[in-house]
Design a protein around this motif. Structure first.
Motif, mmCIF file in Angstrom:
data_model
loop_
_atom_site.group_PDB
_atom_site.id
_atom_site.type_symbol
_atom_site.label_atom_id
_atom_site.label_comp_id
_atom_site.label_asym_id
_atom_site.label_seq_id
_atom_site.Cartn_x
_atom_site.Cartn_y
_atom_site.Cartn_z
ATOM 1 N N PHE A 230 0.795 -1.122 -0.164
ATOM 2 C CA PHE A 230 0.073 0.033 -0.011
ATOM 3 C C PHE A 230 0.861 1.251 -0.100
ATOM 4 N N GLU A 231 2.046 1.246 0.729
ATOM 5 C CA GLU A 231 2.871 2.370 0.840
ATOM 6 C C GLU A 231 3.403 2.875 -0.553
ATOM 7 N N GLY A 233 1.623 2.552 -3.201
ATOM 8 C CA GLY A 233 0.496 2.956 -4.218
ATOM 9 C C GLY A 233 -0.114 2.027 -4.901
ATOM 10 N N ASP A 234 0.425 0.690 -5.102
ATOM 11 C CA ASP A 234 -0.365 -0.145 -5.643
ATOM 12 C C ASP A 234 -1.385 -0.722 -4.997
ATOM 13 N N VAL A 235 -2.656 0.047 -4.883
ATOM 14 C CA VAL A 235 -3.616 -0.275 -4.071
ATOM 15 C C VAL A 235 -4.515 -1.591 -4.406
ATOM 16 N N ALA A 238 -1.992 -4.595 -3.751
ATOM 17 C CA ALA A 238 -1.964 -4.701 -2.373
ATOM 18 C C ALA A 238 -3.243 -5.269 -1.842
ATOM 19 N N ALA A 239 -4.255 -4.754 -2.204
ATOM 20 C CA ALA A 239 -5.588 -5.434 -1.763
ATOM 21 C C ALA A 239 -5.840 -6.876 -1.984
ATOM 22 N N THR A 425 -0.138 5.219 3.576
ATOM 23 C CA THR A 425 -1.212 5.504 2.448
ATOM 24 C C THR A 425 -1.938 6.655 2.820
ATOM 25 N N ALA A 429 -1.923 9.456 0.078
ATOM 26 C CA ALA A 429 -3.255 10.071 -0.557
ATOM 27 C C ALA A 429 -3.536 11.104 -0.413
#
Length: 488
Positions: A230-231, A233-235, A238-239, A425, A429
């Motif tokens: 998540f750090e 930015g690969d949301v 990552a999810a 995150t 954001a």
């Protein structure tokens, strides 16, 4: 050789003399050194980027891989510590740590350095539950608060002191010096431990369920890895990794419940039937999230916004870390005398007040205020951790100590990963949104940090709520009366 006679003499000796048993002093010292390495790389990242020609995201793997390995290995330690002697577990833990440290000091490339960090973490993963399990076996109940206060130094202060220690060491040489300084100290402690350490308790042989090993490593390791993504930015990615990790953990839990019927679980989840232990676990997890989140945000603020050097940053956060360490034994003695509630509730309120204070950071907030808020946070955590560990572990029967400490240590790593991922995150954001509206980089980042601290402060309210649910002492719950049913 030692098992039949060691456990019983240790208890009255500790009760009469009021001194920490030698075995615990040795293990605390060893644990402090190995846990210090979890956060010692934070200040070295700029040097590593330059020396090894890597990106910042790649360099972060040296800390992420350490947490990842700990999260994957610790669930296995409950089984491992029941199966081998104290000396064997100590030799394994320190042997792995020394090998990893020596390899890291001489690492010719990033890949070798990353492998060395994984080996280091494997040793550290054994050391933490070994210390907690041994403590619960050799220290009588009326002395546990004081002794656990000393243990707090290793578990809580070491990661808090890591960036400060590395900031000082890096003034005198390259990143290799971080490992070169630790290696002889760790070797001396290992030698001293093997000279004096005796076996505690009795071992029992049992087979290992490899499906449990694989699902534990994939589940807890995947969860920590997914959160770390998540750090960057690969949301979406990552999810997906977090979801896969949670699925593997679900399979692991179902498997343990099945194995418990046969009496051979890798991680005995019957510890969670003890309400006090479960509440303590939740409280510790949230408090650890708050601590690690602030540990990430504060250096970023001091170095990126206020333009302090790593050494200056380390020196500013050092008083808080030292206060936490020095208060550990005092908090332990107060716990033995008055119980946990008089410490935990004020401590939890202190954590919330400190995080609320950090939400007011500006470009010009005086450094003495930052130092004071950090010190308040550390003091609040010191007043909280010792009683929570003692009450929580004291609420389970002795047969489950190794499993209870393994679950506790695993959740510390997962909480650290959640805390880190959450603050980074949220900060990123918020800063990205403001930058797209034309706000400058520095002001956008500062506002992102404020929002991250607000979320930390809100989360810390859960620490106060759980503090009110805990009893003054573990034995006041009457849970040990259920021992035959739970330990069967």
């Amino acid at each position: 050789m030692f098992s039949p006679e060691l456990d019983s003499p240790a208890k009255p000796a500790a009760a009469v003399s009021g001194r920490t048993p030698a075995v615990i002093r040795l293990l605390v010292l060893a644990t402090f050194v190995v846990i210090l390495n979890e956060t010692i790389m934070i200040n070295a990242i700029p040097r590593l980027i330059e020396a090894l020609h890597i990106t910042e995201q790649t360099a972060q793997w040296l800390s992420t891989a350490f947490m990842l390995t700990m999260a994957a290995v610790i669930p296995i330690t409950g089984w491992f510590l029941q199966r081998v002697s104290t000396r064997s577990a100590y030799s394994t833990a320190m042997g792995l740590f020394l090998l990893g440290t020596a390899l890291a000091a001489a690492a010719p490339s990033f890949e070798v350095l990353l492998g060395a960090r994984i080996i280091q973490a494997s040793g550290t993963a054994v050391m933490m539950p070994l210390l907690m399990t041994t403590l619960m076996q050799v220290v009588p109940e009326e002395e546990r608060g004081r002794v656990m206060g000393n243990v707090t130094l290793a578990i809580s202060v070491a990661p808090a002191m890591g960036p400060a220690v590395s900031g000082v060491i890096l003034q005198f040489g390259s990143w290799r010096l971080l490992f070169a300084v630790v290696l002889p100290i760790a070797a001396l402690i290992t030698w001293g431990g093997l000279e004096r350490l005796k076996n505690v308790g009795e071992t029992k042989s049992s087979t290992i369920d490899w499906l449990s090993v694989v699902t534990a490593a994939a589940g807890f390791g995947g969860l920590v890895y997914g959160l770390s993504r998540f750090e960057g930015g690969d949301v979406g990615v990552a999810a997906a990794i977090v979801a896969a990790g949670l699925l593997a953990i679900a399979v692991f839990v179902v498997r343990q419940l099945s194995l418990q019927k046969r009496g051979t679980p890798l991680l005995d989840l019957r510890t969670l039937r003890h309400r006090t232990y479960t509440v303590a676990l939740i409280m510790m997890s949230v408090a650890f999230m708050a601590m690690l989140g602030s540990m990430i945000l504060l250096p970023l603020y001091l170095q990126n916004i206020r333009l302090l050097t790593p050494l200056q940053t380390g020196l500013l956060v050092m008083p808080g870390g030292l206060a936490m360490g020095l208060l550990g034994p005092i908090v332990g003695r107060l716990f033995d005398k008055f119980g946990g509630r008089v410490l935990i509730v004020p401590g939890a309120i202190g954590i919330t007040l400190a995080l609320a204070g950090f939400t007011q950071i500006t470009m010009t907030m005086p450094f003495w205020q930052l130092l004071g808020l950090h010190a308040l946070l550390m003091v609040g955590l010191a007043a909280t951790f010792t009683p929570v560990f003692t009450i929580g572990l004291g609420a389970v029967p002795p047969s489950l100590y190794s499993h209870a400490s393994s679950i506790l240590s695993t959740l510390q790593q997962v909480s650290a990963a959640i805390g880190t991922a959450l603050v980074v995150t949220v900060m990123s954001a918020r800063a990205e949104t403001l930058r797209s509206e034309g706000v400058t980089q520095v002001l956008a980042t500062l506002d992102g940090m404020r929002l991250a601290f607000i979320i930390g402060a809100v989360l810390s309210v859960a620490v106060i709520i759980t503090a009110l649910l805990l009893p003054a002492r573990a034995d006041s719950t009457g849970e040990h009366g259920d021992q035959p049913m739970h330990a069967a």
